[in-house]
Design a protein around this motif. Sequence first.
Motif, PDB file in Angstrom:
ATOM      1  N   ASP A 338      -3.611  22.762  -6.733  1.00  9.73           N
ATOM      2  CA  ASP A 338      -4.500  21.045  -6.199  1.00  9.73           C
ATOM      3  C   ASP A 338      -3.867  20.350  -5.069  1.00  9.73           C
ATOM      4  OD1 ASP A 338      -6.132  18.886  -5.687  1.00  9.73           O
ATOM      5  OD2 ASP A 338      -5.383  17.396  -7.274  1.00  9.73           O
ATOM      6  N   TYR A 344       1.580  20.582  -2.464  1.00  9.17           N
ATOM      7  CA  TYR A 344       1.169  21.260  -4.178  1.00  9.17           C
ATOM      8  C   TYR A 344       1.995  20.655  -4.747  1.00  9.17           C
ATOM      9  CZ  TYR A 344       2.292  25.737  -2.599  1.00  9.17           C
ATOM     10  OH  TYR A 344       3.131  26.673  -2.057  1.00  9.17           O
ATOM     11  N   GLY A 409      -4.254  20.509 -11.963  1.00  9.78           N
ATOM     12  CA  GLY A 409      -4.498  20.836 -11.156  1.00  9.78           C
ATOM     13  C   GLY A 409      -5.316  21.659 -10.242  1.00  9.78           C
TER      14      GLY A 409
END
Length: 422
Positions: A338, A344, A409
């Motif tokens: 993500d 990230y 994520g």
Amino acid sequence: MQILVIGSGGREHALAWKSAQDESVSNVFVCPGNAGTALENKVTNISLDANNFEIIETFCKEENIELVIIGPEQPLVMGMTDYLQSKGINTFGPSQAAAQLEGSKTFSKDFFVKYGIPTAGYASFNDYDSSKNHLDTISYPTVVKADGLAAGKGVIICNNKEEALMALDSIFKDQAFGEAGSRVVIEDFLEGEEASFIAVVSKDKIIPLATSQDHKAVGEGDIGLNTGGMGAYSPAPIVDEHIHQKIINEVMRPTMNGLIAEGSPYLGFLYAGLMIKNGELKVLEFNCRFGDPETQPILIRLKSSLVELCLAAINDEMDSYKIDWTSKHACGVVIASDGYPESYESNKEVILPATSDADVKLFHAGTKLVDQKVMTSGGRVFCATALGEDLKTAQSKAYNLVDSVSFEGAFHRRDIGFKGIK
Ligand code: AMP
Ligand code: GLY
């Protein structure tokens, strides 16, 4: 035979996995590799400094390495092939001079013009003021590109002058791409459908690989920031027989011959990024290496030996190599962290599926093995790749695999392959 693959991404996992399938290959070393290569049969990660060519040379001599395959652009542009070849080590990859096709957009654009290769109109600038003045003379949208290597992220599509000014600010003033942004190319915006055409080239000989199409944008429907690629499939129906021949005649041959004329004949994977519209094509860029993620769906379709192909190219024996593909289609879907392609988080533990389907392969990219656990360590973490009788089947198998992988994520595009199915 022992071989060495340089790199750590999904492309390198696929190169190592495919090479290890050869009976003649006893071991594939990968420097530095990832958790996927660490867990692969007949594959061993080594943690040497790949920027130090002498260290790599010593390793190759100690381990009797008979073939080095260089995955990423950086060591190629730094001259790793020249160095290792000068020490008598069989190395598959272009020279530093030939790798300029990817290393500098100004070099490649000037080369296209010199050798009559179709491309978008452009101008190149070394400073902010002259590039800014140029914005008054062009129409929009336009494309602003950092000249040097920027991991696929140095290209900014600008809908109007304000956006183009912001792009120049970020490149020249904020130095968003560092040294790579000390020069810019501003070029005409092209419409059409993109395809990746990748071939093995040795001087004036060429063996085209299966065609493919990447998905560069981070969001579904090709919206949002450009990434290194969010998924790819092969073959790409946009490259029909007619276009295929045009690419060979109008792009690949003039490039190979141009490089010979410049005194830097090409050896290695040569990748043309193309824009195709109404049966006509233009080159967006050249890469001096295999694509990532294109490698994953392409190599899962390759039936003949990759190692023999690389050695045939090095030894000038391409005429006797017969390339063989499965007629099945392949689809590879990238699972990313993500925030990618911007910031990230890493170090998330991954839950992996147990699968034994030979038509399905989870290639690792940004992963590492810590205490026998697979942890995330990059923006693009996996490429879930599958074969099927048609693209739809391959796509659905790839998404089943995506859905069986989990980490905090994780995100992916749900539409990889949509243009091929349409
Ligand atoms: P490049 O690194 O030059 O291939 O650019 C990365 C991506 O930006 C390409 O794959 C295209 O999606 C887009 N792009 C680059 N140049 C152009 C152009 N002249 N017109 C439209 N899109 C472009
Ligand atoms: N997938 C695009 C690239 O490898 O540059």
